[in-house]
Design an enzyme around this catalytic site. Structure first.
Site, PDB file in Angstrom:
ATOM      1  N   CYS A 166      -3.368  -1.582 -18.399  1.00  0.00           N
ATOM      2  CA  CYS A 166      -4.095  -2.720 -17.956  1.00  0.00           C
ATOM      3  C   CYS A 166      -2.936  -3.803 -17.340  1.00  0.00           C
ATOM      4  O   CYS A 166      -3.387  -4.294 -16.244  1.00  0.00           O
ATOM      5  CB  CYS A 166      -4.975  -3.435 -19.107  1.00  0.00           C
ATOM      6  SG  CYS A 166      -6.150  -2.206 -19.647  1.00  0.00           S
ATOM      7  N   GLU A 208     -10.212  -7.344 -24.311  1.00  0.00           N
ATOM      8  CA  GLU A 208      -8.982  -7.123 -23.379  1.00  0.00           C
ATOM      9  C   GLU A 208      -9.352  -6.121 -22.325  1.00  0.00           C
ATOM     10  O   GLU A 208      -9.454  -5.033 -22.611  1.00  0.00           O
ATOM     11  CB  GLU A 208      -7.873  -6.685 -24.051  1.00  0.00           C
ATOM     12  CG  GLU A 208      -6.558  -6.899 -23.411  1.00  0.00           C
ATOM     13  CD  GLU A 208      -6.214  -5.725 -22.363  1.00  0.00           C
ATOM     14  OE1 GLU A 208      -6.412  -5.637 -21.443  1.00  0.00           O
ATOM     15  OE2 GLU A 208      -5.343  -4.771 -22.993  1.00  0.00           O
TER      16      GLU A 208
END
Length: 468
Positions: free
Chosen positions: A277, A243
């Site tokens: 993120c 990720e």
């Protein structure tokens, strides 16, 4: 001062050599972290490998209960962990800060307990039986970042253990202390060796991710580091979940009410001081509402207090480390040099630590570094557009594709546009909200694999097809 220790094979492992962890709110010390070695990594992997032999054949009910027990023990120690997290990461306790993160840890661990991976029957007739079984992989290496260290740690740990794997986790050297304590606490409800933690400099990471006895690596962090993790795992063809970075775009259609959406825009961009993120990093606004959006967004944002994580009046905390602060300041300076207009914030105060004001940059343009690069801090560029096709094209031009959003009163129209966004997740009239049952992951250079829910749990298994 509290002495922090690693946990390997269920035992406390102290080290004479330590390194200082900075409190980003003050610039002072948050504590001394044990500096692990290659031998410690090897010992942790060996312990996890030994534990895997028995843990991998435990019943589904035992693994479910382990996740429930993890959720319960995290709740019992939430205050202690949130205080430590706030000290080393910088986020305040209240609001969407440290206590919120600990709540997320509990929710994800508890939710993971209830996931199912039933045997899939492909064929069952007088010609024979074909079944698809899900099997655990082995030792999982978890590498976690400094922005949400505990919650992301649980995102890695809980499904790995639920699927029958064992874990060695290495947290970021910027925020290792809360993870050390969390793993110590979790070991009170897990068999020895199922969950181990090693701390130390960044160069220990490749030792772990390249280890011959590690079957899978799950990593959350920057795209550039993710590429290095992928390379180090290639030697033994390890399974990967990556990720990685995101440069998420939000597109405002001309029918939105600027005042009505200002609060939603704020949290979409600035949760955890922009150090997330999947928060909004670029905002595309239609020309007809551009100045009104800038005005209302700035008016709402100006009332939010940014300060020390220890200050109960702070809503948001500092940038976590000096390197990230320098990057944010450089991007802002470059934007101004390129003709962008600061409408709020811009320059940090003389306060101690790494506290930086919330910053809105108008008249930003594609091609500026502040737009093209992931800033990962409390600054948002606002880009004007006239044709929505141009906005979609610009939003999709990024090499990253983690999340995106479309904002409009016309939900049907927004959905059509949202499905054209090149991102792993897309939201309508919001951005970045995660659900433990909803798959999450990036496309393009924002990552490989999926987290959360049944799809995320499958990532910690291999398929075995039985023919009978």
């Amino acid at each position: 001062m509290t002495q922090f220790a690693m946990t390997i094979d269920g035992k406390v492992v102290t080290k004479t050599e330590t390194f200082n962890v900075i409190n980003p709110s003050t610039g002072g010390s948050a504590g001394q972290c044990p500096s692990g070695t290659v031998d410690d990594v090897n010992a942790a992997v060996a312990a996890a490998k030994t534990a895997y032999a028995s843990w991998s054949i435990t019943s589904d009910d035992v693994r479910k209960q382990a996740c429930r027990d993890m959720a319960a023990v995290l709740a019992a120690h939430a205050n202690e962990l949130a205080t430590l997290l706030s000290t080393e990461q910088g986020k305040p306790r209240g609001g969407l800060g440290a206590d919120f993160e600990l709540g997320g840890c509990q929710v994800w661990a508890g939710n993971t307990a209830e996931l199912e991976l039933p045997v899939e029957v492909i064929k069952d007739d007088n010609e024979g039986l074909i079944e698809v079984h899900r099997k655990p992989l082995g030792v999982v290496a978890s590498i976690t970042p400094w922005n949400w260290p505990l919650m992301i740690g649980i995102w890695h740990i809980a499904p790995a253990i639920r699927a029958g794997n064992t874990v060695v986790i290495k947290p970021s050297p910027y925020t290792p202390l809360s993870t050390l304590r969390m793993v110590e606490i979790l070991n009170t409800v897990l068999p020895a060796g199922v969950l181990n933690v090693v701390t130390g400099p960044d160069d220990l990471g490749p030792v772990l991710t390249g280890h011959a006895d590690v079957a899978k690596v799950t990593f959350t962090g920057s795209t550039e580091t993710g590429k290095k993790v992928m390379a180090s795992a290639a030697g033994t063809l390890k399974r990967l979940t990556l990720e990685l970075g995101g440069n998420d775009a939000g597109i405002l259609l001309p029918d939105v009410d600027p005042r009505q959406i200002a609060e939603g825009l704020f949290w979409s961009a600035f949760i955890n001081s922009g150090q997330t993120c999947a928060c909004m990093k670029r905002l595309y606004v239609h020309d007809s509402i551009y100045e009104d959006v800038c005005k209302e967004f700035a008016a709402f944002t100006a009332n939010i207090k940014v300060g020390s994580g220890a200050d109960t009046n702070s809503v948001l905390g500092p940038i976590q480390n000096a390197a990230q602060l320098a990057k944010v300041e450089d991007l802002i300076s470059d934007a101004v040099d390129q003709g962008a207009r600061i409408i709020l914030g811009g320059k940090r105060s003389t306060e101690a630590g790494y506290i930086h004001p919330l910053t809105l940059i108008a008249d930003a343009k594609d091609g500026m570094r502040i737009v093209d690069e992931e800033q990962f801090g409390p600054v948002l560029p606002i880009i004007r557009y006239s044709n929505v096709e141009d906005a979609i094209k610009a939003a999709n031009a990024s090499s990253m594709g983690l999340g995106a959003s479309v904002w409009s009163k016309d939900i049907a129209a927004a959905k059509k546009l949202a499905l054209r966004m090149e991102s792993g997740s897309v939201w309508i009239n919001g951005h970045g909200g995660l659900n433990p049952n909803a798959p999450f992951g990036g496309v393009k250079q924002s990552g490989l694999g999926t987290e959360f829910g049944t799809e995320g749990l499958k990532e910690f298994t291999s398929i075995q097809t039985l023919h009978a």
